[in-house]
Motif scaffolding. Sequence first.
Motif, PDB file in Angstrom:
ATOM      1  N   VAL A   1       0.835  -1.204   0.000  1.00 30.02           N
ATOM      2  CA  VAL A   1       0.000   0.000   0.000  1.00 30.02           C
ATOM      3  C   VAL A   1       0.869   1.252   0.000  1.00 30.02           C
ATOM      4  O   VAL A   1       0.599   2.219  -0.732  1.00 30.02           O
ATOM      5  N   ALA A   2       1.940   1.235   0.805  1.00 25.35           N
ATOM      6  CA  ALA A   2       2.837   2.394   0.857  1.00 25.35           C
ATOM      7  C   ALA A   2       3.496   2.628  -0.497  1.00 25.35           C
ATOM      8  O   ALA A   2       3.594   3.773  -0.975  1.00 25.35           O
TER       9      ALA A   2
ATOM     10  N   CYS B   1      -1.115   4.388  -7.693  1.00 22.52           N
ATOM     11  CA  CYS B   1      -1.910   3.243  -8.131  1.00 22.52           C
ATOM     12  C   CYS B   1      -2.838   2.836  -6.993  1.00 22.52           C
ATOM     13  O   CYS B   1      -2.377   2.496  -5.900  1.00 22.52           O
ATOM     14  N   THR B   2      -4.119   2.876  -7.252  1.00 19.03           N
ATOM     15  CA  THR B   2      -5.096   2.531  -6.227  1.00 19.03           C
ATOM     16  C   THR B   2      -5.604   1.110  -6.362  1.00 19.03           C
ATOM     17  O   THR B   2      -6.306   0.608  -5.486  1.00 19.03           O
ATOM     18  N   ASN B   3      -5.253   0.451  -7.470  1.00 25.13           N
ATOM     19  CA  ASN B   3      -5.758  -0.894  -7.735  1.00 25.13           C
ATOM     20  C   ASN B   3      -4.587  -1.805  -8.108  1.00 25.13           C
ATOM     21  O   ASN B   3      -3.610  -1.358  -8.716  1.00 25.13           O
ATOM     22  N   VAL B   4      -4.715  -3.089  -7.764  1.00 26.73           N
ATOM     23  CA  VAL B   4      -3.577  -3.990  -7.940  1.00 26.73           C
ATOM     24  C   VAL B   4      -4.022  -5.354  -8.446  1.00 26.73           C
ATOM     25  O   VAL B   4      -5.160  -5.787  -8.218  1.00 26.73           O
TER      26      VAL B   4
ATOM     27  N   SER C   1      -1.608 -19.045  -0.412  1.00 23.45           N
ATOM     28  CA  SER C   1      -2.081 -18.413   0.826  1.00 23.45           C
ATOM     29  C   SER C   1      -1.748 -16.928   0.895  1.00 23.45           C
ATOM     30  O   SER C   1      -2.603 -16.099   1.240  1.00 23.45           O
ATOM     31  N   ALA C   2      -0.506 -16.563   0.590  1.00 20.39           N
ATOM     32  CA  ALA C   2      -0.104 -15.159   0.705  1.00 20.39           C
ATOM     33  C   ALA C   2      -0.900 -14.284  -0.251  1.00 20.39           C
ATOM     34  O   ALA C   2      -1.379 -13.202   0.124  1.00 20.39           O
ATOM     35  N   ALA C   3      -1.045 -14.740  -1.491  1.00 22.63           N
ATOM     36  CA  ALA C   3      -1.773 -13.956  -2.491  1.00 22.63           C
ATOM     37  C   ALA C   3      -3.246 -13.821  -2.115  1.00 22.63           C
ATOM     38  O   ALA C   3      -3.840 -12.736  -2.241  1.00 22.63           O
ATOM     39  N   LEU C   4      -3.848 -14.903  -1.645  1.00 21.90           N
ATOM     40  CA  LEU C   4      -5.272 -14.877  -1.336  1.00 21.90           C
ATOM     41  C   LEU C   4      -5.569 -14.044  -0.090  1.00 21.90           C
ATOM     42  O   LEU C   4      -6.593 -13.357  -0.031  1.00 21.90           O
ATOM     43  N   GLN C   5      -4.679 -14.106   0.899  1.00 20.96           N
ATOM     44  CA  GLN C   5      -4.868 -13.263   2.078  1.00 20.96           C
ATOM     45  C   GLN C   5      -4.762 -11.786   1.704  1.00 20.96           C
ATOM     46  O   GLN C   5      -5.524 -10.954   2.195  1.00 20.96           O
ATOM     47  N   ALA C   6      -3.839 -11.477   0.829  1.00 22.57           N
ATOM     48  CA  ALA C   6      -3.693 -10.092   0.382  1.00 22.57           C
ATOM     49  C   ALA C   6      -4.909  -9.644  -0.424  1.00 22.57           C
ATOM     50  O   ALA C   6      -5.394  -8.510  -0.281  1.00 22.57           O
ATOM     51  N   LEU C   7      -5.412 -10.518  -1.270  1.00 28.32           N
ATOM     52  CA  LEU C   7      -6.605 -10.211  -2.055  1.00 28.32           C
ATOM     53  C   LEU C   7      -7.788  -9.922  -1.146  1.00 28.32           C
ATOM     54  O   LEU C   7      -8.555  -8.975  -1.367  1.00 28.32           O
ATOM     55  N   THR C   8      -7.933 -10.727  -0.098  1.00 31.23           N
ATOM     56  CA  THR C   8      -9.012 -10.502   0.863  1.00 31.23           C
ATOM     57  C   THR C   8      -8.850  -9.165   1.568  1.00 31.23           C
ATOM     58  O   THR C   8      -9.825  -8.438   1.796  1.00 31.23           O
ATOM     59  N   ALA C   9      -7.606  -8.826   1.905  1.00 30.85           N
ATOM     60  CA  ALA C   9      -7.351  -7.560   2.588  1.00 30.85           C
ATOM     61  C   ALA C   9      -7.691  -6.363   1.696  1.00 30.85           C
ATOM     62  O   ALA C   9      -8.278  -5.378   2.155  1.00 30.85           O
ATOM     63  N   TYR C  10      -7.313  -6.441   0.434  1.00 29.57           N
ATOM     64  CA  TYR C  10      -7.610  -5.353  -0.492  1.00 29.57           C
ATOM     65  C   TYR C  10      -9.097  -5.294  -0.842  1.00 29.57           C
ATOM     66  O   TYR C  10      -9.671  -4.225  -1.007  1.00 29.57           O
ATOM     67  N   GLY C  11      -9.707  -6.449  -1.026  1.00 24.31           N
ATOM     68  CA  GLY C  11     -11.101  -6.503  -1.428  1.00 24.31           C
ATOM     69  C   GLY C  11     -11.257  -6.496  -2.934  1.00 24.31           C
ATOM     70  O   GLY C  11     -10.409  -5.943  -3.648  1.00 24.31           O
TER      71      GLY C  11
ATOM     72  N   ASP D   1       6.131  -5.196 -11.050  1.00 26.42           N
ATOM     73  CA  ASP D   1       6.851  -6.383 -10.590  1.00 26.42           C
ATOM     74  C   ASP D   1       7.369  -6.198  -9.166  1.00 26.42           C
ATOM     75  O   ASP D   1       8.317  -6.862  -8.756  1.00 26.42           O
ATOM     76  N   TRP D   2       6.769  -5.306  -8.412  1.00 24.51           N
ATOM     77  CA  TRP D   2       7.117  -5.111  -6.999  1.00 24.51           C
ATOM     78  C   TRP D   2       6.974  -6.439  -6.243  1.00 24.51           C
ATOM     79  O   TRP D   2       6.059  -7.195  -6.552  1.00 24.51           O
ATOM     80  N   PRO D   3       7.837  -6.785  -5.312  1.00 24.28           N
ATOM     81  CA  PRO D   3       8.978  -6.040  -4.761  1.00 24.28           C
ATOM     82  C   PRO D   3      10.301  -6.341  -5.455  1.00 24.28           C
ATOM     83  O   PRO D   3      11.352  -6.280  -4.834  1.00 24.28           O
ATOM     84  N   HIS D   4      10.234  -6.703  -6.738  1.00 23.23           N
ATOM     85  CA  HIS D   4      11.433  -6.833  -7.575  1.00 23.23           C
ATOM     86  C   HIS D   4      12.374  -7.926  -7.057  1.00 23.23           C
ATOM     87  O   HIS D   4      13.556  -7.676  -6.802  1.00 23.23           O
ATOM     88  N   THR D   5      11.855  -9.129  -6.931  1.00 23.87           N
ATOM     89  CA  THR D   5      12.662 -10.222  -6.403  1.00 23.87           C
ATOM     90  C   THR D   5      13.915 -10.435  -7.250  1.00 23.87           C
ATOM     91  O   THR D   5      13.875 -10.367  -8.473  1.00 23.87           O
ATOM     92  N   ASP D   6      15.002 -10.703  -6.561  1.00 24.06           N
ATOM     93  CA  ASP D   6      16.347 -10.827  -7.135  1.00 24.06           C
ATOM     94  C   ASP D   6      16.923  -9.475  -7.536  1.00 24.06           C
ATOM     95  O   ASP D   6      18.075  -9.395  -7.958  1.00 24.06           O
ATOM     96  N   TYR D   7      16.120  -8.426  -7.442  1.00 20.38           N
ATOM     97  CA  TYR D   7      16.594  -7.067  -7.722  1.00 20.38           C
ATOM     98  C   TYR D   7      16.176  -6.146  -6.569  1.00 20.38           C
ATOM     99  O   TYR D   7      15.881  -4.960  -6.782  1.00 20.38           O
TER     100      TYR D   7
END
Length: 294
Positions: A44-45, A52-55, A68-78, A250-256
């Motif tokens: 969000v930060a 960007c207000t939508n993801v 699990s991580a993606a779905l929990q985040a999706l639930t949090a965003y709505g 591509d946040w958080p830019h894994t490997d970068y």
Amino acid sequence: MALSSILPKGSWDSHLHIIDTTRFFQTPDSGNSTPVVAGVWENVAFESSINCTNVVIVQPTRYGLDNSAALQALTAYGPKRARAVVQFDPDTITPYQLQTWHDLGVRGVRLNFANNNNPTSNTPPEKMPQLLQRYADLIRPYGWAIQMVIYMEKLAPLTTVIPTLGVKVVIDHFAHSRLPDNASSAGEVDPYSITGFDTLVQLLEEGNTWVKISAPYRLTTDDDPEHKSLDPLIRELLRIDSTKAVFGTDWPHTDYEGIDIRPWVKHLADLTSENKTVQQRVFQDNARTLYDAY
């Protein structure tokens, strides 16, 4: 760097990953050992800093088939602000599970043909059409998209298959175009000199293929934070069909980790600003169409 006056209102970051190695277990063969805490709060930060207000939350390789991580985040965003792309085993998935995910806001499945640590990465080229067809048959009733990680030069055998799948197909990160090593100093690169670019164009012209303008740092070898060596590709892709290109960081830019993507975001906004219709498509409308976000 505040971009609130540059990006269109309601912009979408169509490619990000939620990764928190303190809370979610990585697959042993993920190949990623760097600790990462990039959860919803951190995202969000970041998204606020580029307006960007939508993801669109994309399942990362390091979590395999555990969404699990993606779905929990999706639930949090709505579902009004977010969509998600998951991974699953076509042999074990059930219509009930797909419908449950759909109700949460899932709108795609990701197939990774480029990362050696991914379940689908070792698929022989001759088996790719059959695998795509299996996934397409499963997701078609829900209107989902197939999202592919694949190198551009490997697209040719799929040109007769993708248009017949009856689902939307999106290819990540410029289809991993391989720019010449001297691209930054050789002047403008002719996109058609890149092996596979003409194949990507053919697929875009067929009508059911999208391409993500995302993760520029994975393609360039120069130190330019604006990655201007990719401008010829971007211009040509938008010329071919500006309704089939979606923006992603591509946040958080894994490997970068540690890279600042914001100079490129501003540059892309400037590059598309000459045509406000095209700009709005790239940053908003196309993602909403691709991921059924209305």
